[in-house]
Enzyme design. Structure first.
Site, short mmCIF file in Angstrom:
data_model
loop_
_atom_site.label_atom_id
_atom_site.label_comp_id
_atom_site.label_asym_id
_atom_site.label_seq_id
_atom_site.Cartn_x
_atom_site.Cartn_y
_atom_site.Cartn_z
N THR A 72 0.84 -1.20 0.00
CA THR A 72 0.00 0.00 0.00
C THR A 72 0.88 1.25 0.00
OG1 THR A 72 -1.72 -1.19 1.20
CG2 THR A 72 -1.82 1.22 1.29
N CYS A 324 -8.84 -7.63 1.96
CA CYS A 324 -8.92 -6.34 2.62
C CYS A 324 -10.35 -5.83 2.72
CB CYS A 324 -8.05 -5.33 1.87
SG CYS A 324 -6.41 -5.94 1.57
N1 PLP Z 1 -1.98 -4.40 -4.27
C1 PLP Z 1 -2.51 -5.60 -4.46
C2 PLP Z 1 -2.79 -6.06 -5.85
C3 PLP Z 1 -2.81 -6.42 -3.36
O1 PLP Z 1 -3.34 -7.63 -3.57
C4 PLP Z 1 -2.52 -5.94 -2.07
C5 PLP Z 1 -2.89 -6.74 -0.88
O2 PLP Z 1 -3.79 -7.55 -0.92
C6 PLP Z 1 -1.94 -4.67 -1.93
C7 PLP Z 1 -1.68 -3.93 -3.05
C8 PLP Z 1 -1.59 -4.12 -0.60
O3 PLP Z 1 -0.43 -4.73 -0.10
P1 PLP Z 1 -0.07 -4.64 1.46
O4 PLP Z 1 -1.01 -5.57 2.16
O5 PLP Z 1 1.34 -5.09 1.55
O6 PLP Z 1 -0.26 -3.23 1.85
#
Ligand code: PLP
Length: 384
Positions: A72, A324
Protein backbone atom coordinates in the site's frame (compact mmCIF):
# COMPACT_ATOMS: atom_id res chain seq x y z
CA UNK A 1 -6.48 -30.33 12.67
CA UNK A 2 -4.46 -29.40 9.63
CA UNK A 3 -5.24 -26.04 8.05
CA UNK A 4 -5.77 -26.14 4.30
CA UNK A 5 -4.62 -22.72 3.28
CA UNK A 6 -5.99 -21.56 -0.06
CA UNK A 7 -5.95 -17.84 0.66
CA UNK A 8 -2.46 -16.97 -0.54
CA UNK A 9 -3.51 -13.79 -2.33
CA UNK A 10 -4.51 -12.44 1.10
CA UNK A 11 -1.24 -13.41 2.70
CA UNK A 12 1.24 -16.27 2.64
CA UNK A 13 2.97 -18.54 5.10
CA UNK A 14 6.35 -17.06 6.02
CA UNK A 15 8.94 -19.48 4.65
CA UNK A 16 10.92 -21.22 7.40
CA UNK A 17 14.12 -19.98 5.78
CA UNK A 18 12.79 -16.40 5.94
CA UNK A 19 11.94 -16.80 9.64
CA UNK A 20 15.47 -18.00 10.24
CA UNK A 21 16.91 -15.05 8.34
CA UNK A 22 14.86 -12.65 10.48
CA UNK A 23 15.61 -14.05 13.94
CA UNK A 24 19.02 -12.44 14.58
CA UNK A 25 17.50 -9.01 13.87
CA UNK A 26 14.80 -9.61 16.47
CA UNK A 27 17.52 -10.60 18.94
CA UNK A 28 21.22 -9.92 19.20
CA UNK A 29 21.65 -7.81 16.04
CA UNK A 30 19.53 -4.88 17.15
CA UNK A 31 21.82 -2.07 15.98
CA UNK A 32 20.47 0.85 13.99
CA UNK A 33 21.51 0.43 10.34
CA UNK A 34 22.17 4.19 10.12
CA UNK A 35 24.68 4.16 13.00
CA UNK A 36 28.35 4.79 12.33
CA UNK A 37 29.61 1.92 14.50
CA UNK A 38 30.38 -1.59 13.29
CA UNK A 39 27.49 -3.02 15.32
CA UNK A 40 25.02 -0.97 13.26
CA UNK A 41 27.09 -1.47 10.13
CA UNK A 42 26.48 -5.21 10.04
CA UNK A 43 22.74 -4.56 10.15
CA UNK A 44 23.11 -2.09 7.29
CA UNK A 45 25.02 -4.76 5.33
CA UNK A 46 22.06 -7.15 5.74
CA UNK A 47 19.67 -4.57 4.31
CA UNK A 48 21.91 -4.12 1.28
CA UNK A 49 22.16 -7.88 0.85
CA UNK A 50 18.34 -8.12 0.89
CA UNK A 51 18.08 -5.22 -1.56
CA UNK A 52 20.19 -7.17 -4.02
CA UNK A 53 17.91 -10.20 -3.71
CA UNK A 54 14.70 -8.19 -4.18
CA UNK A 55 16.21 -6.37 -7.16
CA UNK A 56 17.39 -9.62 -8.74
CA UNK A 57 13.89 -11.07 -8.71
CA UNK A 58 12.77 -8.41 -11.20
CA UNK A 59 16.20 -7.95 -12.83
CA UNK A 60 16.59 -4.44 -11.44
CA UNK A 61 19.67 -2.71 -10.11
CA UNK A 62 19.71 -2.70 -6.27
CA UNK A 63 19.95 1.10 -6.30
CA UNK A 64 16.51 1.16 -7.95
CA UNK A 65 14.80 -0.55 -4.99
CA UNK A 66 13.38 1.41 -2.06
CA UNK A 67 12.18 -0.53 0.98
CA UNK A 68 8.75 0.51 2.28
CA UNK A 69 6.39 -0.81 4.94
CA UNK A 70 3.95 -2.58 2.57
CA UNK A 71 2.48 -2.72 -0.91
CA UNK A 72 0.00 0.00 0.00
CA UNK A 73 2.78 2.42 0.90
CA UNK A 74 4.59 1.61 -2.34
CA UNK A 75 1.41 2.29 -4.34
CA UNK A 76 0.63 5.57 -2.58
CA UNK A 77 4.25 6.69 -2.84
CA UNK A 78 4.51 5.97 -6.56
CA UNK A 79 1.39 7.91 -7.49
CA UNK A 80 2.12 10.81 -5.15
CA UNK A 81 5.70 11.01 -6.34
CA UNK A 82 4.56 11.32 -9.95
CA UNK A 83 2.14 14.10 -9.03
CA UNK A 84 4.68 15.99 -6.93
CA UNK A 85 7.40 15.64 -9.53
CA UNK A 86 5.28 17.42 -12.12
CA UNK A 87 2.85 19.58 -10.13
CA UNK A 88 1.42 21.27 -13.23
CA UNK A 89 -0.20 18.00 -14.28
CA UNK A 90 -3.35 17.02 -12.45
CA UNK A 91 -4.64 13.96 -14.30
CA UNK A 92 -4.23 10.33 -13.20
CA UNK A 93 -5.34 7.25 -15.12
CA UNK A 94 -6.08 3.99 -13.37
CA UNK A 95 -8.63 1.18 -13.62
CA UNK A 96 -11.86 0.26 -11.86
CA UNK A 97 -10.44 -3.05 -10.69
CA UNK A 98 -7.36 -1.91 -8.76
CA UNK A 99 -6.69 -2.98 -5.21
CA UNK A 100 -8.00 -0.37 -2.71
CA UNK A 101 -4.35 0.68 -2.18
CA UNK A 102 -4.58 2.37 -5.59
CA UNK A 103 -8.34 2.71 -6.08
CA UNK A 104 -9.14 4.43 -2.79
CA UNK A 105 -6.01 6.55 -3.02
CA UNK A 106 -7.13 7.75 -6.45
CA UNK A 107 -10.66 8.41 -5.16
CA UNK A 108 -9.09 10.55 -2.43
CA UNK A 109 -7.07 12.40 -5.06
CA UNK A 110 -10.30 13.05 -6.98
CA UNK A 111 -11.87 14.50 -3.83
CA UNK A 112 -8.80 16.75 -3.48
CA UNK A 113 -9.38 18.19 -6.94
CA UNK A 114 -7.32 15.91 -9.20
CA UNK A 115 -8.87 14.61 -12.38
CA UNK A 116 -8.91 10.80 -12.30
CA UNK A 117 -9.94 8.44 -15.09
CA UNK A 118 -11.01 4.99 -13.93
CA UNK A 119 -10.81 2.74 -16.98
CA UNK A 120 -13.50 0.06 -17.31
CA UNK A 121 -12.88 -3.64 -18.02
CA UNK A 122 -14.87 -6.14 -20.07
CA UNK A 123 -16.69 -9.19 -18.73
CA UNK A 124 -13.44 -11.16 -18.61
CA UNK A 125 -11.70 -8.38 -16.68
CA UNK A 126 -9.68 -7.20 -19.70
CA UNK A 127 -8.79 -3.60 -20.51
CA UNK A 128 -9.48 -1.91 -23.83
CA UNK A 129 -6.08 -0.44 -24.78
CA UNK A 130 -7.68 2.01 -27.24
CA UNK A 131 -9.61 3.44 -24.32
CA UNK A 132 -6.37 3.82 -22.39
CA UNK A 133 -4.79 5.55 -25.35
CA UNK A 134 -7.66 8.01 -25.75
CA UNK A 135 -7.77 8.75 -22.02
CA UNK A 136 -4.23 10.18 -22.08
CA UNK A 137 -4.10 13.99 -22.26
CA UNK A 138 -1.42 16.67 -21.97
CA UNK A 139 -2.47 16.98 -18.34
CA UNK A 140 -1.78 13.30 -17.49
CA UNK A 141 0.91 12.92 -14.83
CA UNK A 142 0.83 9.18 -14.28
CA UNK A 143 -0.86 5.96 -15.33
CA UNK A 144 -1.19 3.37 -12.55
CA UNK A 145 -2.39 -0.05 -13.72
CA UNK A 146 -2.01 -3.27 -11.78
CA UNK A 147 -0.02 -6.16 -13.18
CA UNK A 148 -2.31 -8.90 -11.93
CA UNK A 149 -5.63 -8.70 -10.20
CA UNK A 150 -5.78 -9.94 -6.62
CA UNK A 151 -9.36 -11.20 -6.87
CA UNK A 152 -9.43 -12.91 -10.26
CA UNK A 153 -5.73 -13.34 -11.05
CA UNK A 154 -6.29 -11.67 -14.45
CA UNK A 155 -2.99 -10.37 -15.85
CA UNK A 156 -3.00 -7.08 -17.70
CA UNK A 157 -0.79 -6.69 -20.81
CA UNK A 158 1.66 -4.37 -19.05
CA UNK A 159 4.18 -4.49 -21.90
CA UNK A 160 1.61 -3.18 -24.41
CA UNK A 161 0.34 -0.70 -21.84
CA UNK A 162 3.90 0.52 -21.33
CA UNK A 163 4.41 0.99 -25.06
CA UNK A 164 1.32 3.21 -25.25
CA UNK A 165 2.06 5.19 -22.09
CA UNK A 166 5.79 5.66 -22.67
CA UNK A 167 5.29 6.71 -26.29
CA UNK A 168 3.36 9.66 -24.85
CA UNK A 169 6.15 10.43 -22.37
CA UNK A 170 4.06 9.71 -19.29
CA UNK A 171 5.11 7.97 -16.07
CA UNK A 172 3.82 4.43 -15.64
CA UNK A 173 3.42 2.68 -12.31
CA UNK A 174 2.30 -0.90 -11.93
CA UNK A 175 1.09 -2.55 -8.76
CA UNK A 176 2.78 -5.94 -9.13
CA UNK A 177 2.06 -7.07 -5.57
CA UNK A 178 0.26 -10.19 -6.83
CA UNK A 179 2.46 -10.80 -9.87
CA UNK A 180 5.98 -10.76 -8.45
CA UNK A 181 7.23 -14.28 -7.73
CA UNK A 182 4.19 -15.83 -9.44
CA UNK A 183 5.20 -14.93 -12.97
CA UNK A 184 8.58 -13.79 -14.34
CA UNK A 185 9.02 -10.04 -14.37
CA UNK A 186 12.02 -8.35 -15.95
CA UNK A 187 12.38 -4.58 -15.82
CA UNK A 188 14.96 -4.66 -18.60
CA UNK A 189 12.23 -5.87 -20.96
CA UNK A 190 9.36 -3.93 -19.43
CA UNK A 191 9.59 -0.14 -19.76
CA UNK A 192 7.69 0.62 -16.56
CA UNK A 193 8.90 3.46 -14.29
CA UNK A 194 7.70 2.24 -10.91
CA UNK A 195 6.67 -1.16 -9.56
CA UNK A 196 5.12 -2.01 -6.18
CA UNK A 197 5.99 -5.22 -4.35
CA UNK A 198 4.86 -6.58 -0.99
CA UNK A 199 6.73 -9.03 1.26
CA UNK A 200 3.85 -10.88 2.83
CA UNK A 201 2.48 -12.02 -0.54
CA UNK A 202 5.69 -13.87 -1.35
CA UNK A 203 6.39 -15.82 1.85
CA UNK A 204 8.10 -13.00 3.76
CA UNK A 205 6.69 -11.31 6.86
CA UNK A 206 4.11 -8.55 7.01
CA UNK A 207 5.23 -4.94 7.32
CA UNK A 208 7.68 -4.79 4.47
CA UNK A 209 7.39 -3.86 0.82
CA UNK A 210 9.47 -2.34 -1.92
CA UNK A 211 9.10 0.20 -4.65
CA UNK A 212 11.15 -0.12 -7.81
CA UNK A 213 11.97 3.29 -9.28
CA UNK A 214 13.74 3.16 -12.61
CA UNK A 215 17.06 5.01 -12.70
CA UNK A 216 16.53 8.53 -14.04
CA UNK A 217 12.86 8.73 -12.95
CA UNK A 218 12.08 11.89 -11.06
CA UNK A 219 11.18 10.89 -7.53
CA UNK A 220 9.64 12.76 -4.65
CA UNK A 221 9.50 10.97 -1.25
CA UNK A 222 6.23 10.39 0.55
CA UNK A 223 7.66 10.00 4.05
CA UNK A 224 9.89 12.91 4.98
CA UNK A 225 12.40 12.74 7.81
CA UNK A 226 15.80 11.09 8.12
CA UNK A 227 18.11 10.09 5.33
CA UNK A 228 17.27 6.39 5.19
CA UNK A 229 16.91 4.76 1.78
CA UNK A 230 19.08 7.53 0.29
CA UNK A 231 16.51 10.11 1.45
CA UNK A 232 13.80 8.45 -0.64
CA UNK A 233 11.89 6.96 2.31
CA UNK A 234 12.48 8.23 5.82
CA UNK A 235 12.09 6.05 8.90
CA UNK A 236 14.30 3.45 10.52
CA UNK A 237 14.10 0.30 8.44
CA UNK A 238 12.17 -2.80 9.51
CA UNK A 239 15.43 -4.73 9.43
CA UNK A 240 14.15 -8.16 10.44
CA UNK A 241 11.35 -8.15 7.88
CA UNK A 242 13.71 -6.82 5.22
CA UNK A 243 16.14 -9.68 5.95
CA UNK A 244 13.28 -12.18 5.59
CA UNK A 245 12.06 -10.43 2.43
CA UNK A 246 15.50 -10.86 0.87
CA UNK A 247 15.50 -14.56 1.72
CA UNK A 248 11.95 -14.97 0.37
CA UNK A 249 13.05 -13.39 -2.93
CA UNK A 250 15.99 -15.78 -3.19
CA UNK A 251 13.60 -18.68 -2.65
CA UNK A 252 11.10 -17.30 -5.15
CA UNK A 253 13.80 -17.09 -7.77
CA UNK A 254 14.87 -20.64 -7.01
CA UNK A 255 11.33 -22.06 -7.16
CA UNK A 256 9.73 -19.88 -9.83
CA UNK A 257 9.57 -22.38 -12.67
CA UNK A 258 8.92 -25.73 -11.02
CA UNK A 259 6.68 -24.24 -8.39
CA UNK A 260 4.43 -22.62 -10.89
CA UNK A 261 4.03 -25.64 -13.05
CA UNK A 262 3.00 -27.54 -9.92
CA UNK A 263 0.73 -24.80 -8.56
CA UNK A 264 -0.98 -24.42 -11.93
CA UNK A 265 -1.68 -28.16 -12.09
CA UNK A 266 -3.20 -28.13 -8.62
CA UNK A 267 -5.24 -25.00 -9.39
CA UNK A 268 -6.52 -26.49 -12.65
CA UNK A 269 -7.45 -29.76 -10.99
CA UNK A 270 -9.34 -27.87 -8.29
CA UNK A 271 -11.11 -25.70 -10.83
CA UNK A 272 -12.07 -28.54 -13.18
CA UNK A 273 -13.21 -30.68 -10.31
CA UNK A 274 -15.45 -27.97 -8.89
CA UNK A 275 -16.94 -27.07 -12.28
CA UNK A 276 -17.75 -30.73 -12.89
CA UNK A 277 -19.23 -31.47 -9.50
CA UNK A 278 -21.11 -28.24 -8.78
CA UNK A 279 -23.92 -27.21 -11.14
CA UNK A 280 -24.27 -23.47 -11.85
CA UNK A 281 -20.62 -22.73 -11.16
CA UNK A 282 -18.58 -20.38 -13.35
CA UNK A 283 -15.06 -19.00 -13.45
CA UNK A 284 -14.70 -15.24 -13.20
CA UNK A 285 -11.98 -13.65 -15.33
CA UNK A 286 -9.89 -14.29 -18.40
CA UNK A 287 -8.69 -17.91 -18.16
CA UNK A 288 -5.89 -17.39 -20.68
CA UNK A 289 -4.06 -14.52 -19.01
CA UNK A 290 -4.23 -15.43 -15.39
CA UNK A 291 -1.92 -16.05 -12.47
CA UNK A 292 -1.16 -19.74 -12.12
CA UNK A 293 -2.26 -19.84 -8.48
CA UNK A 294 -5.67 -18.13 -8.56
CA UNK A 295 -9.20 -19.18 -9.37
CA UNK A 296 -12.29 -17.12 -8.69
CA UNK A 297 -15.40 -19.26 -8.92
CA UNK A 298 -19.02 -18.19 -8.56
CA UNK A 299 -21.47 -20.70 -7.19
CA UNK A 300 -24.77 -19.18 -8.17
CA UNK A 301 -27.69 -19.00 -5.74
CA UNK A 302 -25.52 -19.32 -2.60
CA UNK A 303 -23.86 -16.72 -0.41
CA UNK A 304 -20.07 -16.72 -0.58
CA UNK A 305 -19.90 -15.88 3.13
CA UNK A 306 -22.01 -18.96 3.96
CA UNK A 307 -19.61 -21.11 1.91
CA UNK A 308 -16.62 -19.59 3.70
CA UNK A 309 -18.14 -20.26 7.11
CA UNK A 310 -18.76 -23.89 6.23
CA UNK A 311 -15.26 -24.25 4.80
CA UNK A 312 -13.91 -22.68 7.97
CA UNK A 313 -15.50 -25.49 10.02
CA UNK A 314 -13.24 -27.85 8.09
CA UNK A 315 -10.19 -25.57 8.55
CA UNK A 316 -10.20 -24.67 4.85
CA UNK A 317 -9.21 -21.04 4.27
CA UNK A 318 -10.38 -19.22 1.16
CA UNK A 319 -11.81 -15.80 0.50
CA UNK A 320 -14.83 -14.11 -0.98
CA UNK A 321 -13.59 -10.98 -2.72
CA UNK A 322 -10.34 -9.38 -1.61
CA UNK A 323 -9.09 -10.03 1.91
CA UNK A 324 -8.92 -6.34 2.62
CA UNK A 325 -12.65 -5.92 2.01
CA UNK A 326 -13.91 -9.25 3.25
CA UNK A 327 -14.92 -7.77 6.60
CA UNK A 328 -17.88 -6.17 4.83
CA UNK A 329 -20.64 -7.63 2.71
CA UNK A 330 -20.10 -5.07 -0.05
CA UNK A 331 -20.10 -6.94 -3.35
CA UNK A 332 -16.67 -7.07 -4.94
CA UNK A 333 -15.90 -3.92 -6.97
CA UNK A 334 -13.82 -6.07 -9.34
CA UNK A 335 -16.65 -8.46 -10.20
CA UNK A 336 -19.09 -5.55 -10.42
CA UNK A 337 -16.79 -3.78 -12.89
CA UNK A 338 -16.76 -7.00 -14.96
CA UNK A 339 -20.56 -7.03 -15.04
CA UNK A 340 -20.81 -10.36 -13.22
CA UNK A 341 -24.50 -10.91 -12.37
CA UNK A 342 -25.55 -10.13 -8.80
CA UNK A 343 -26.40 -13.77 -7.97
CA UNK A 344 -22.94 -14.87 -9.13
CA UNK A 345 -21.05 -12.07 -7.34
CA UNK A 346 -22.54 -13.02 -4.02
CA UNK A 347 -21.60 -16.65 -4.48
CA UNK A 348 -18.01 -15.98 -5.50
CA UNK A 349 -15.08 -17.64 -3.80
CA UNK A 350 -11.40 -17.04 -4.46
CA UNK A 351 -9.04 -19.94 -3.99
CA UNK A 352 -5.39 -18.90 -4.17
CA UNK A 353 -2.62 -21.47 -3.88
CA UNK A 354 1.07 -21.49 -3.07
CA UNK A 355 4.00 -23.86 -3.27
CA UNK A 356 3.00 -25.26 0.11
CA UNK A 357 -0.26 -26.74 -1.19
CA UNK A 358 -0.45 -30.46 -1.88
CA UNK A 359 -2.57 -32.90 -3.85
CA UNK A 360 -4.14 -33.96 -0.60
CA UNK A 361 -5.34 -30.39 0.06
CA UNK A 362 -7.09 -30.35 -3.30
CA UNK A 363 -8.65 -33.80 -2.70
CA UNK A 364 -10.14 -32.59 0.58
CA UNK A 365 -11.53 -29.40 -0.96
CA UNK A 366 -12.97 -31.34 -3.90
CA UNK A 367 -14.69 -33.62 -1.45
CA UNK A 368 -16.08 -30.87 0.80
CA UNK A 369 -17.13 -28.04 -1.50
CA UNK A 370 -19.74 -29.86 -3.64
CA UNK A 371 -21.45 -31.15 -0.47
CA UNK A 372 -21.45 -27.68 1.08
CA UNK A 373 -22.87 -26.09 -2.07
CA UNK A 374 -25.60 -28.72 -2.31
CA UNK A 375 -26.59 -28.30 1.34
CA UNK A 376 -26.61 -24.51 1.12
CA UNK A 377 -28.65 -24.52 -2.05
CA UNK A 378 -31.26 -26.68 -0.36
CA UNK A 379 -31.55 -23.96 2.29
CA UNK A 380 -31.32 -21.11 -0.20
CA UNK A 381 -34.15 -18.55 -0.53
CA UNK A 382 -33.47 -18.63 -4.30
CA UNK A 383 -35.04 -22.11 -4.22
CA UNK A 384 -32.28 -24.05 -6.01
N1 PLP B 1 -1.98 -4.40 -4.27
C1 PLP B 1 -2.51 -5.60 -4.46
C2 PLP B 1 -2.79 -6.06 -5.85
C3 PLP B 1 -2.81 -6.42 -3.36
O1 PLP B 1 -3.34 -7.63 -3.57
C4 PLP B 1 -2.52 -5.94 -2.07
C5 PLP B 1 -2.89 -6.74 -0.88
O2 PLP B 1 -3.79 -7.55 -0.92
C6 PLP B 1 -1.94 -4.67 -1.93
C7 PLP B 1 -1.68 -3.93 -3.05
C8 PLP B 1 -1.59 -4.12 -0.60
O3 PLP B 1 -0.43 -4.73 -0.10
P1 PLP B 1 -0.07 -4.64 1.46
O4 PLP B 1 -1.01 -5.57 2.16
O5 PLP B 1 1.34 -5.09 1.55
O6 PLP B 1 -0.26 -3.23 1.85
Amino acid sequence: MKVIYLDNNATTKVADEAVEAMLPYHGSLYGNPSSMHTFGGQVHAKIEHAREAVAKLINADPSEMIFTSCGTESDNTAIMSALQSDPEKKHVITTRVEHPAVLNFCKTLARRGYDVTFLPVDKSGRLDLDELSSAITDNTAVVSIMYANNETGVIFPVKEIAEIVKSRGILLHTDAVQAVSKIPLDVKKLPVDMISVSGHKIHAAKGVGALYVRKGTRFSPYLIGGHQEKSRRAGTENVASIAGFGKACELAEQYLREEHAKTRLLRDRLEQGLLQSCPDARINGDRENRLPNTTNISFEYVEGEAILLRLNEDNICASSGSACTSGSLEPSHVLRAMGVPFTAIHGSIRFSLSRYNTDEDIDIVLDRVPKIIKELRELSPYGR
